[in-house]
Structure formats: C-alpha cells, structure tokens
Write an enzyme that holds these catalytic residues in place. Structure first.
Site, PDB file in Angstrom:
ATOM      1  CG  HIS A  82      73.184 -68.520 -14.429  1.00  0.00           C
ATOM      2  ND1 HIS A  82      74.138 -67.461 -15.289  1.00  0.00           N
ATOM      3  CD2 HIS A  82      74.501 -68.191 -12.967  1.00  0.00           C
ATOM      4  CE1 HIS A  82      75.125 -67.315 -14.374  1.00  0.00           C
ATOM      5  NE2 HIS A  82      75.477 -67.713 -13.023  1.00  0.00           N
ATOM      6  CG  ASP A 161      77.492 -59.285  -9.984  1.00  0.00           C
ATOM      7  OD1 ASP A 161      78.027 -59.239  -9.073  1.00  0.00           O
ATOM      8  OD2 ASP A 161      78.070 -59.334 -10.790  1.00  0.00           O
ATOM      9  NE  ARG A 168      81.970 -61.790  -3.960  1.00  0.00           N
ATOM     10  CZ  ARG A 168      81.292 -62.487  -4.863  1.00  0.00           C
ATOM     11  NH1 ARG A 168      80.714 -62.111  -5.464  1.00  0.00           N
ATOM     12  NH2 ARG A 168      80.715 -63.517  -4.835  1.00  0.00           N
ATOM     13  CB  SER A 183      77.317 -61.998  -7.864  1.00  0.00           C
ATOM     14  OG  SER A 183      77.255 -62.356  -8.986  1.00  0.00           O
ATOM     15  CE  LYS A 187      76.020 -61.692 -12.556  1.00  0.00           C
ATOM     16  NZ  LYS A 187      77.937 -61.569 -12.534  1.00  0.00           N
TER      17      LYS A 187
END
Ligand code: URA
Length: 424
Positions: A82, A161, A168, A183, A187
């Site tokens: 990620h 989220d 946000r 967050s 995920k």
C-alpha cells in the site's frame, strides 16, 4: 452514552474507551450521530491526538464495520502493498506482476484517484477492455492460476472509513496520524493478506510533509499490523517531486511497461526494487538480499513483463491499446540552470485539472491526458530546451502555472535520498 459528552471528553484531552468509540462509529454508520457531531470529534482528534490503545480500538471497530474478504481459497502466503499516495506513483502496476513472477502471490485490491494523487484502478482502466470489477470467485481463481490479480475494492469493505473519509476530506481533518493509520490499516486488514509492505510517502507532494511525522505514521501502522499477526513493514520514501517522468493514467502505464522490460527511470526502478524485494523476502521467507537478486533478475530477463501480459490478458485488457492523447504540446524552459525543485502537489493538481482525476465521484476520467517530464530535480536545462510535454484533449494549458511548479537556479540544494528508512 451521549455524543456531546464524548466530543467534550476528546476536546479536553481525555481518553475514549473502546465502548465509547464503538458507540460513536456505529451511531454514525446508522445515522443516529450526525455529520456535524463527527466533524467536531474529528477536529478534536486532529488537535489532541489519540493514545496507541485508542488507535488500536478505532482500527478494530472500523475493520469490523463491514465485510472482511475471505481469501482462504488461496493456499499460499499472500502479500499486499500500500502506498499512502503520491504523484506519478505507478509502483503497484509494476510490483504486483514482478513479485508474482518471483513466485509470491499478490491478490491486490486497489483504489481510484484521491485528490491530487492518482489511483491504480484508473490507471489500469486506461488499458482498453481491462476489467477491474471481478467477482470474488474469479479473483481467487485468477490468483490461483497466475499468482496475481488487481481489482477495485468491492462489496461492503470498511463502510465506516468510507463515510468518515468523505467527511474528513471536506472538514480539514485528513492530516491526522491516528486517523490516517486507522483508516489505512482497517482497509488493509480487511483485505486479509498475510504480510503487508507499506510505502509511506514523505515530502511536499505527500500527506506527511516531514520525516518525523512519516516515521510516527509508519511505526504506528507497523504496530497495528503486527498486533493482528500480519507481519508489516513500512518503507519511508521521498515524494518531493513526482516519481518517474509520467503523470496521468495511460502515460503511467507506458512508463510501467518500460520498467517491466528492464528500462525506466532510475528513481522509479530503485523504489520498485526496494518494495518488491521486501515483499518477496516476506513471502518466501528469504533474506532481503536473496529476494533482491530474484527481483532484479526478473526485471531483466522478461519474466516480470510476461507476468504483466498474463495479468492484462486474464482481465480482458488489450495491451496494444492504451489511451494516450494525440494532442501533445511541448513546453520549453524559459530559464537556464539546475532544476532545484519540482512541486509534485501542484503538478498533480494540474494533471487532475486536465481530466486525469476527479473533483466529484461521478466525474469521467480522461485516461489519455497527462504530463511527461523531460527533466527531474538535479538536471541542468538551457533556456528554450524542452521541460515537459503536456498531453491534452479539450482543456487549455496555463503555461505560467506549469512554470510555477519548477525552481530553476544556478546551484543545487543537496539532493535528498529516495528511500529514507525501513521500519520493521
Ligand atoms: N489514505 C487512506 O486510505 N486514508 C487516509 O486517511 C489517508 C490516506
């Protein structure tokens, strides 16, 4: 429990219990708690932070707010990666097939563009016919058959989220280390990989602007992953300037193909090798050096590119048909000197304005537009030499805005490293 009391508790720097966090998140999900109340709480969290315990609890509650992907049909060690988001960051397109070519399976769920940063799914969809919304069964079959699949996040994955992130985004509460860590990790954990490699971007084009904050975020995410028994490492990498030369969906696919064929820009190649080697090392339980040798070999012997072709064919893409705009404008430098800075954030925003990204979730992407740099930080340029090419469809080019992204001066600041550190 009362939401106003809980907001006040955070405002006065007290610690929220797991039950209280659960009350807040679940109440928000079923609309009993309102946007304006969560906004106030998010701002209190931004200003006052959270303890590690609160962050673990928040991550756990978010993770269980929706589906957790069942990958038990894949019998090998599954490795995920990620990136916290950058400009020109096409590493997933390269790393997923590269790592799979080394024998490590990569079941990858990716996102679309967010703000000024691009998204892997949009990039892949610039390959004509490429399908990113496969069923779970097809996804698993593909990973078992060829070792890699990249699909868009489907189903009801971490709905908490989705709702909180959207809020946000419009309340100035994105830049909070506890909120970013929970967050991202909720995920990632919902995608059920056995090992995770995180690329935490640092710099002026990234969410984390300095090394201290990026280190805190990296350390926190590594701790969260490891708490779940998912071996997690974080690499902190530079995002002061775009990665590689290409920014924009189709252009980034072409640059990725260059790297997979053993060419490609040195910064992109260096980062790809670093991230992929950690993934292969974790997936095969071999040393980083052993993994690096395999990764470098497969980039140079054609196996990584062959795996990319397999991936594209399996997902119905036509590798010979990648959207690239035919309208190209060359922008020439109006100065002589060294390129001292390239503002990745501004350049990413310009490419988004050209049509490569979205402002509203239903906006249609123009896959062919983008920017191809001709010079990077550290390079010398003469007045009148090409600085970059802009690929456009309908929009006008604001040349001054582009020039404003570059600092061209007589002597260079010391160059910063591409890879700052590895957190295990
Ligand atoms: N990416 C995410 O998924 N979440 C954040 O909070 C920031 C970046």
């Amino acid at each position: 429990m009362n939401i106003v009391e809980l907001i006040n508790k955070k405002r006065t720097k007290k610690i929220l219990t797991k039950d209280e966090l659960s009350f807040i998140i679940n109440g928000y999900l079923n609309d009993e708690i309102k946007d304006y109340q969560i906004s106030a709480l998010l701002m209190a969290i931004c200003l006052n932070g959270m303890t590690d315990e609160e962050i673990y609890d928040l991550t756990n509650i978010m993770l269980h707010s929706g589906d957790i992907i069942d990958l038990s049909g894949i019998n090998k060690v599954k490795v995920d990666k990620h990136s916290t988001g950058g400009v020109g960051d096409k590493t997933t397109l390269i790393i997923a097939p590269l790592v799979a070519s080394c024998g490590v399976v990569v079941p990858k769920m990716s996102g679309r563009s967010l703000g000024h940063t691009g998204g892997t799914i949009d990039k892949l969809e610039s390959i004509k016919g490429f399908k990113t919304n496969l069923s779970r069964e097809t996804f698993i079959k593909q990973v078992n058959d060829i070792g890699v699949s990249i699909i868009s996040q489907t189903g009801n994955l971490v709905p908490a989220d989705k709702k909180i992130y959207a809020l946000r985004d419009v309340t100035g509460t994105v830049e909070s280390i506890p909120l970013i860590a929970s967050s991202i990790m909720s995920k990632k954990l919902a995608c059920s990989a056995d090992k995770i490699v995180l690329d935490v971007k640092v710099g002026q084009g990234a969410l984390m602007k300095n090394l201290d904050d990026a280190s805190k975020l990296g350390e926190l995410m590594v701790k969260i992953g490891n708490n779940y028994g998912v071996e997690t490492i974080a690499i902190l990498s530079n995002m002061d300037q775009p990665l590689g030369y290409a920014i924009g969906n189709g252009l980034e696919v072409l640059e990725s193909i260059d790297v997979l064929k053993g060419n490609g820009p040195s910064d992109l190649v260096e980062l790809v090798i670093e991230l992929a080697s950690h993934m292969v090392s974790l997936g095969k339980k071999i040393t980083f050096e052993e993994a690096k040798l395999e990764v470098q070999t497969n980039l140079n012997n054609g196996l990584a590119y062959q795996k990319f072709e397999e991936l594209v064919n399996y997902q119905h893409g036509d590798i010979n048909n990648i959207s690239i705009s035919s309208k190209v404008v060359s922008i020439k430098s109006n100065k002589t000197g060294f390129i001292n800075k390239i503002d990745a954030l501004k350049l990413g925003e310009i490419v988004r304005q050209l049509g490569a990204g979205r402002y509203h979730k239903d906006d249609v992407i123009d896959y062919g537009v983008g920017i191809l740099l001709n010079r990077k930080v550290g390079d010398y340029i003469l007045d009148g030499e090409e600085l970059l090419k802009v690929y456009i469809s309908n929009s006008d080019i604001q040349v001054q805005e582009i020039f404003d992204c570059f600092e061209i001066i007589e002597s260079l600041d010391p160059l910063k490293p591409l890879i700052y550190k590895v957190i295990k």
